[in-house]
Design a protein around this motif. Structure first.
Motif, PDB file in Angstrom:
ATOM      1  N   GLY A 177      19.825  -1.185   5.346  1.00  0.00           N
ATOM      2  CA  GLY A 177      18.533  -1.796   5.064  1.00  0.00           C
ATOM      3  C   GLY A 177      18.708  -3.017   4.195  1.00  0.00           C
ATOM      4  N   SER A 178      17.594  -3.647   3.820  1.00  0.00           N
ATOM      5  CA  SER A 178      17.664  -4.903   3.077  1.00  0.00           C
ATOM      6  C   SER A 178      18.218  -4.732   1.666  1.00  0.00           C
ATOM      7  CB  SER A 178      16.273  -5.549   3.011  1.00  0.00           C
ATOM      8  OG  SER A 178      15.334  -4.660   2.441  1.00  0.00           O
ATOM      9  N   SER A 179      18.350  -3.493   1.189  1.00  0.00           N
ATOM     10  CA  SER A 179      18.955  -3.253  -0.118  1.00  0.00           C
ATOM     11  C   SER A 179      20.479  -3.288  -0.054  1.00  0.00           C
ATOM     12  CB  SER A 179      18.504  -1.898  -0.672  1.00  0.00           C
ATOM     13  OG  SER A 179      17.100  -1.864  -0.840  1.00  0.00           O
ATOM     14  N   GLY A 180      21.035  -3.225   1.136  1.00  0.00           N
ATOM     15  CA  GLY A 180      22.478  -3.278   1.282  1.00  0.00           C
ATOM     16  C   GLY A 180      22.969  -2.463   2.457  1.00  0.00           C
ATOM     17  N   ASN A 181      23.813  -3.075   3.277  1.00  0.00           N
ATOM     18  CA  ASN A 181      24.350  -2.434   4.477  1.00  0.00           C
ATOM     19  C   ASN A 181      25.858  -2.275   4.366  1.00  0.00           C
ATOM     20  OD1 ASN A 181      21.919  -2.643   6.600  1.00  0.00           O
ATOM     21  ND2 ASN A 181      21.964  -4.493   5.329  1.00  0.00           N
ATOM     22  N   CYS A 182      26.338  -1.085   4.727  1.00  0.00           N
ATOM     23  CA  CYS A 182      27.773  -0.831   4.727  1.00  0.00           C
ATOM     24  C   CYS A 182      28.057   0.404   5.568  1.00  0.00           C
ATOM     25  CB  CYS A 182      28.281  -0.618   3.309  1.00  0.00           C
ATOM     26  SG  CYS A 182      30.081  -0.446   3.181  1.00  0.00           S
ATOM     27  N   TYR A 183      28.932   0.254   6.559  1.00  0.00           N
ATOM     28  CA  TYR A 183      29.271   1.338   7.467  1.00  0.00           C
ATOM     29  C   TYR A 183      30.789   1.515   7.494  1.00  0.00           C
ATOM     30  CZ  TYR A 183      24.584  -0.034   8.981  1.00  0.00           C
ATOM     31  OH  TYR A 183      23.255  -0.377   9.003  1.00  0.00           O
ATOM     32  N   TYR A 184      31.205   2.756   7.738  1.00  0.00           N
ATOM     33  CA  TYR A 184      32.641   3.052   7.735  1.00  0.00           C
ATOM     34  C   TYR A 184      33.002   3.850   8.973  1.00  0.00           C
ATOM     35  CZ  TYR A 184      37.226   4.450   5.837  1.00  0.00           C
ATOM     36  OH  TYR A 184      38.574   4.638   5.640  1.00  0.00           O
ATOM     37  N   LEU A 185      33.992   3.348   9.709  1.00  0.00           N
ATOM     38  CA  LEU A 185      34.567   4.040  10.862  1.00  0.00           C
ATOM     39  C   LEU A 185      36.004   4.391  10.512  1.00  0.00           C
ATOM     40  CD1 LEU A 185      33.548   2.096  14.102  1.00  0.00           C
ATOM     41  CD2 LEU A 185      32.990   4.448  13.561  1.00  0.00           C
ATOM     42  N   PHE A 186      36.393   5.630  10.760  1.00  0.00           N
ATOM     43  CA  PHE A 186      37.749   6.005  10.358  1.00  0.00           C
ATOM     44  C   PHE A 186      38.306   7.137  11.205  1.00  0.00           C
ATOM     45  CE2 PHE A 186      34.705   8.478   7.982  1.00  0.00           C
ATOM     46  CZ  PHE A 186      35.271   9.720   7.725  1.00  0.00           C
ATOM     47  N   THR A 187      39.630   7.174  11.216  1.00  0.00           N
ATOM     48  CA  THR A 187      40.375   8.255  11.849  1.00  0.00           C
ATOM     49  C   THR A 187      41.099   9.020  10.747  1.00  0.00           C
ATOM     50  OG1 THR A 187      42.343   6.882  12.169  1.00  0.00           O
ATOM     51  CG2 THR A 187      40.692   6.873  13.937  1.00  0.00           C
ATOM     52  N   GLU A 188      42.015   9.892  11.140  1.00  0.00           N
ATOM     53  CA  GLU A 188      42.743  10.672  10.139  1.00  0.00           C
ATOM     54  C   GLU A 188      43.633   9.800   9.256  1.00  0.00           C
ATOM     55  OE1 GLU A 188      42.331  11.490  13.234  1.00  0.00           O
ATOM     56  OE2 GLU A 188      41.385  13.463  13.174  1.00  0.00           O
ATOM     57  N   LYS A 189      44.015   8.617   9.749  1.00  0.00           N
ATOM     58  CA  LYS A 189      44.999   7.828   9.007  1.00  0.00           C
ATOM     59  C   LYS A 189      44.521   6.463   8.540  1.00  0.00           C
ATOM     60  CE  LYS A 189      47.145   6.167  13.315  1.00  0.00           C
ATOM     61  NZ  LYS A 189      48.401   6.064  14.091  1.00  0.00           N
ATOM     62  N   GLU A 190      43.409   5.943   9.073  1.00  0.00           N
ATOM     63  CA  GLU A 190      42.968   4.608   8.678  1.00  0.00           C
ATOM     64  C   GLU A 190      41.510   4.378   9.040  1.00  0.00           C
ATOM     65  OE1 GLU A 190      45.534   1.953  10.725  1.00  0.00           O
ATOM     66  OE2 GLU A 190      45.030   2.728  12.707  1.00  0.00           O
ATOM     67  N   GLY A 191      40.934   3.320   8.445  1.00  0.00           N
ATOM     68  CA  GLY A 191      39.533   3.046   8.695  1.00  0.00           C
ATOM     69  C   GLY A 191      39.206   1.571   8.562  1.00  0.00           C
ATOM     70  N   ILE A 192      38.003   1.204   9.037  1.00  0.00           N
ATOM     71  CA  ILE A 192      37.491  -0.154   8.884  1.00  0.00           C
ATOM     72  C   ILE A 192      36.054  -0.085   8.387  1.00  0.00           C
ATOM     73  CG2 ILE A 192      38.982  -1.316  10.562  1.00  0.00           C
ATOM     74  CD1 ILE A 192      36.789  -0.975  12.643  1.00  0.00           C
ATOM     75  N   LEU A 193      35.704  -1.017   7.507  1.00  0.00           N
ATOM     76  CA  LEU A 193      34.331  -1.162   7.033  1.00  0.00           C
ATOM     77  C   LEU A 193      33.629  -2.230   7.847  1.00  0.00           C
ATOM     78  CD1 LEU A 193      34.956  -1.083   3.186  1.00  0.00           C
ATOM     79  CD2 LEU A 193      33.559   0.572   4.446  1.00  0.00           C
ATOM     80  N   ILE A 194      32.349  -2.011   8.101  1.00  0.00           N
ATOM     81  CA  ILE A 194      31.510  -3.028   8.727  1.00  0.00           C
ATOM     82  C   ILE A 194      30.446  -3.418   7.712  1.00  0.00           C
ATOM     83  CG2 ILE A 194      30.025  -3.639  10.662  1.00  0.00           C
ATOM     84  CD1 ILE A 194      31.319  -1.413  12.281  1.00  0.00           C
ATOM     85  N   ASP A 195      30.528  -4.655   7.219  1.00  0.00           N
ATOM     86  CA  ASP A 195      29.646  -5.224   6.203  1.00  0.00           C
ATOM     87  C   ASP A 195      29.859  -4.566   4.834  1.00  0.00           C
ATOM     88  OD1 ASP A 195      28.640  -7.028   8.007  1.00  0.00           O
ATOM     89  OD2 ASP A 195      26.834  -5.880   8.462  1.00  0.00           O
TER      90      ASP A 195
END
Length: 270
Positions: free
Chosen positions: A10-28
């Motif tokens: 939302g407009s207060s702040g966006n942050c998403y996390y996709l990950f597997t057992e060994k690594e991950g990536i953040l979106i925003d």
């Protein structure tokens, strides 16, 4: 297995996390580093496992802390050229991305980051530029589309490919038009470079979802012009007109604005 977690939507702040057992990536990265560290700790996750940050666009609620995070953890940040320029010029981003960590991508390009095969695509919004992401891990397709003035044909094609989908349901049209926003802002939100309404989100799902779609998360709800239950009920109502039953054909969830979600498992489609 691929997993998904929202730290804020939302407009207060966006942050998403996709990950597997060994690594991950953040979106925003629109939430504070302190909140992000607390969230990772509470879920038993390690920020050292984050390999990169993907950026959709350069509005502050998506990038305010991206430079700070990138510098503290030496993380590469992937974004369109115009978005990198926008971040550099955004006064809300007090700590900028170090040039060595800036990675420039192009719309439609596909690149590999560890387990993640990532494709960016255009999303219309009144930022310097904006993309959504199609992310594939071991045959599982996850797509994220937020801050969209309307649903393009390209976006529709990615909805039809998705097994797991994050899609904007920003506002209820009646709440927006009768609400406190000044007229020029109402026009902006409803315009072709603004935000998707609940009904527009629902229509895009109804017309483009396939039997391989397993989960939909509604994101970026307006605090002033929407409500989680209203968004859910509006989307469900439109889907049922098309014979699509949320909870049966696919799961439907509303992401909270300021509270982390549960950890969702993105299981392979058999």
């Amino acid at each position: 297995m691929l997993r998904f977690l929202s730290f804020g939507s939302g407009s207060s702040g966006n942050c998403y996390y996709l990950f597997t057992e060994k690594e991950g990536i953040l979106i925003d990265t629109g939430i504070t580093i302190r909140s992000l560290k607390k969230g990772f700790y509470n879920y038993g996750l390690k920020l050292d496992d984050v390999k990169a940050v993907l950026v959709t666009h350069d509005h502050a609620d998506h990038v305010k802390y991206v430079g700070m995070l990138s510098q503290e953890f030496n993380l590469p940040v992937y974004a369109l050229h115009n978005v990198h320029v926008g971040i550099e010029n955004n006064y809300c981003v007090q700590r900028k991305i170090a040039p060595a960590n800036a990675r420039v991508i192009e719309k439609g390009s596909t690149f590999q980051l560890g387990d993640f095969k990532i494709t960016s695509f255009g999303v219309p919004h009144d930022s310097s530029d904006n993309v959504g992401y199609r992310i594939e891990v071991d045959g599982v397709v996850f797509c994220l589309m937020t801050d969209a003035g309307y649903v393009t044909d390209e976006m529709k094609s990615y909805i039809s490919e998705a097994n797991y989908l994050v899609l904007e349901a920003n506002h209820d049209e009646e709440m927006l038009m009768s609400g406190p926003y000044p007229q020029h802002l109402k026009i902006r939100v409803r315009g072709p470079r603004g935000h998707l309404s609940n009904k527009e989100c629902a229509q895009a799902l109804a017309e483009n979802a396939t039997p391989d779609l397993r989960y939909v998360w509604l994101c970026h709800l307006s605090e002033e012009n929407n409500h989680p239950e209203l968004a859910r009920k509006t989307v469900e109502m439109v889907l049922r007109r098309y014979g699509i039953i949320p909870g049966k054909d696919f799961q439907l969830e509303v992401l909270k604005r300021k509270v982390p979600s549960e950890v969702f498992e993105c299981k392979p489609v058999l």
